[in-house]
Design a protein around this motif. Structure first.
Motif, PDB file in Angstrom:
ATOM      1  N   ASP A 192      29.893  25.875   3.964  1.00 50.19           N
ATOM      2  CA  ASP A 192      31.190  25.328   2.888  1.00 50.19           C
ATOM      3  C   ASP A 192      30.649  24.122   2.110  1.00 50.19           C
ATOM      4  O   ASP A 192      31.389  23.280   2.006  1.00 50.19           O
ATOM      5  CB  ASP A 192      31.915  24.996   3.910  1.00 50.19           C
ATOM      6  N   GLN A 221      30.710  23.909  -1.020  1.00 46.87           N
ATOM      7  CA  GLN A 221      31.529  23.446  -2.107  1.00 46.87           C
ATOM      8  C   GLN A 221      32.696  22.295  -1.744  1.00 46.87           C
ATOM      9  O   GLN A 221      33.144  21.861  -2.805  1.00 46.87           O
ATOM     10  CB  GLN A 221      32.274  24.834  -2.521  1.00 46.87           C
ATOM     11  N   LEU A 222      32.845  22.210  -0.429  1.00 46.26           N
ATOM     12  CA  LEU A 222      33.590  21.016  -0.208  1.00 46.26           C
ATOM     13  C   LEU A 222      33.087  19.549  -0.475  1.00 46.26           C
ATOM     14  O   LEU A 222      33.693  18.740  -0.546  1.00 46.26           O
ATOM     15  CB  LEU A 222      34.059  21.284   1.138  1.00 46.26           C
ATOM     16  N   SER A 255      42.899  31.995   6.327  1.00 52.75           N
ATOM     17  CA  SER A 255      43.407  32.095   4.753  1.00 52.75           C
ATOM     18  C   SER A 255      42.825  30.549   4.239  1.00 52.75           C
ATOM     19  O   SER A 255      42.788  30.359   3.037  1.00 52.75           O
ATOM     20  CB  SER A 255      44.692  32.100   4.559  1.00 52.75           C
ATOM     21  N   ASP A 256      41.900  29.791   5.033  1.00 49.94           N
ATOM     22  CA  ASP A 256      41.142  28.782   4.344  1.00 49.94           C
ATOM     23  C   ASP A 256      40.190  29.000   3.628  1.00 49.94           C
ATOM     24  O   ASP A 256      39.583  30.183   3.571  1.00 49.94           O
ATOM     25  CB  ASP A 256      40.798  27.835   5.189  1.00 49.94           C
ATOM     26  N   SER A 257      39.612  28.261   2.499  1.00 46.43           N
ATOM     27  CA  SER A 257      38.521  28.683   1.767  1.00 46.43           C
ATOM     28  C   SER A 257      37.379  28.848   2.396  1.00 46.43           C
ATOM     29  O   SER A 257      37.079  28.252   3.346  1.00 46.43           O
ATOM     30  CB  SER A 257      38.457  27.584   0.577  1.00 46.43           C
ATOM     31  N   ASN A 282      33.084  30.779   1.803  1.00 38.75           N
ATOM     32  CA  ASN A 282      32.036  31.610   0.894  1.00 38.75           C
ATOM     33  C   ASN A 282      32.391  32.871   1.314  1.00 38.75           C
ATOM     34  O   ASN A 282      32.458  33.288   2.702  1.00 38.75           O
ATOM     35  CB  ASN A 282      30.593  31.093   1.175  1.00 38.75           C
ATOM     36  N   HIS A 283      31.933  34.058   0.677  1.00 45.25           N
ATOM     37  CA  HIS A 283      32.040  35.395   0.951  1.00 45.25           C
ATOM     38  C   HIS A 283      30.670  36.057   0.564  1.00 45.25           C
ATOM     39  O   HIS A 283      29.892  35.504  -0.485  1.00 45.25           O
ATOM     40  CB  HIS A 283      33.072  36.129   0.093  1.00 45.25           C
ATOM     41  N   ARG A 318      33.915  37.294   4.554  1.00 42.85           N
ATOM     42  CA  ARG A 318      33.473  35.786   4.738  1.00 42.85           C
ATOM     43  C   ARG A 318      32.446  35.763   5.560  1.00 42.85           C
ATOM     44  O   ARG A 318      31.978  36.851   6.258  1.00 42.85           O
ATOM     45  CB  ARG A 318      34.734  35.226   5.651  1.00 42.85           C
TER      46      ARG A 318
END
Length: 356
Positions: free
Chosen positions: A82, A84-85, A252-254, A256-257, A262
């Motif tokens: 994660d 991007q956080l 539903s949280d952000s 990466n895929h 996911r």
């Protein structure tokens, strides 16, 4: 008005905040839950280890290595998957160090925690697979307890639902400036204003209940089949990842895929396959480890004339001695032969979790 009241009653409210203060000292619910889970895992693992004939204190010594390694590994996995956080325009990379705000990846925790456990077991001269079997139920219960921290942090939930157990997510604000939104653990709900989309699926609760069920399952399987050589741990991993796959897909949280799925779903599938293969292959290693093989190098029982434990004595007696000790009856012989098994059941009794 009546319909709104009914809708509110038919849902689970969120906590108003996730941090309490005793003077200048913050008490964070997430950290408290993680610590409580670690304590339960060590306590239960120690009981199971000793019941199998292992040296008392070995699990505590192992935890000194495994817990710090696991926390670092869990945080690294979260930050990497994660990223991007924490990195990019407008982000503060130093926030990656704020573990108390949530964010531990179980895969990294298990991987690096296993390295710490291996170092401790090698230092003690005990087999890592047997240690993993002893602590497996405690680990998955610790994960369940840790999910309560996600509840206080208002995280890891799914899409909107009208089910009775839907979770209300409240808007939180900066306690020092109520006009500024702050959905993090330090924010405080004012007026119980629901976020758009509430109520939602409490996926952290689904995982909590699933983990408790997995703990009960592997304890029962261990009692029934006398598993060894890491197979209890393998069952734990397979059971956990099986549930994590469908629960992760509900979140539903952000995230990466990869190919529209996911990342954690792909990891769960791959780890599940690996765990099942290990359980099947480990069966060829034979029966469960002998009690004396679980003793640390410095165990007094290894010395000439060292006194075996009560469990070891019962397990190591020849069948004719067991029969004689029990009065020669078939029933007595069975009771004598089950000395170690009885000790293990005693270690698990009262500790087996119940899923609600």
């Amino acid at each position: 008005m009546i319909s709104a009241s009914v809708a509110h009653l038919a849902s689970i409210p969120s906590p108003d905040h996730g941090v309490w203060h005793i003077g200048p000292i913050p008490l964070r619910a997430y950290a408290i839950c993680i610590i409580a889970g670690i304590i339960v895992a060590i306590w239960w693992g120690e009981r199971r280890w000793v019941a199998r004939g292992g040296t008392k204190g070995a699990v505590v010594d192992m935890a000194v290595f495994a817990v710090p390694f696991g926390l670092v590994g869990g945080r690294l996995y979260h930050v990497i998957t994660d990223n991007q956080l924490y990195f990019g325009e407008g982000k503060n990379p130093l926030n990656a160090l704020k573990i108390w705000e949530g964010g531990l990846g179980i895969w990294g925790a298990i991987a690096l925690g296993a390295v710490g456990a291996w170092l401790a077991c090698r230092r003690r001269g005990i087999p890592l697979p047997a240690m993993a079997d002893a602590i497996a139920p405690g680990i998955v219960v610790a994960q369940a307890i840790g999910r309560l921290g996600n509840y206080f942090n208002q995280e890891l939930y799914g899409a909107h639902t009208d089910l009775p157990w839907g979770l209300e997510i409240y808007q939180r604000f900066d306690p020092s400036n109520p006009g500024i939104p702050d959905q993090g653990p330090t924010g405080v709900a004012i007026g119980h204003i629901p976020l758009e989309g509430s109520p939602v699926h409490p996926t952290f609760l689904y995982e909590l209940l699933w983990n408790l069920a997995v703990a009960g399952l592997i304890v029962l399987a261990d009692r029934r089949f006398k598993l060894g050589h890491g197979r209890v741990f393998g069952l734990y991993v397979a059971g956990y990842t099986l549930g994590r796959t469908w629960i992760e897909m509900m979140r539903s949280d952000s995230a990466n895929h990869i190919f529209g799925v996911r990342v954690n779903v792909w990891v769960s599938i791959l780890v599940f396959i690996g765990a099942v293969v290990y359980v099947v292959l480990a069966k060829s290693r034979g029966p469960r480890e002998l009690p004396e093989s679980l003793r640390s190098k410095d165990d007094p029982r290894n010395e000439p004339g060292g006194q075996p434990s009560e469990e070891d004595s019962a397990a190591e007696k020849p069948d004719d001695e067991k029969l004689a000790a029990a009065g020669g009856t078939a029933t007595g012989g069975t009771a004598g032969a089950g000395g170690t098994a009885a000790a293990e059941e005693k270690a698990d009794s009262g500790n087996q979790p119940e899923s609600r």
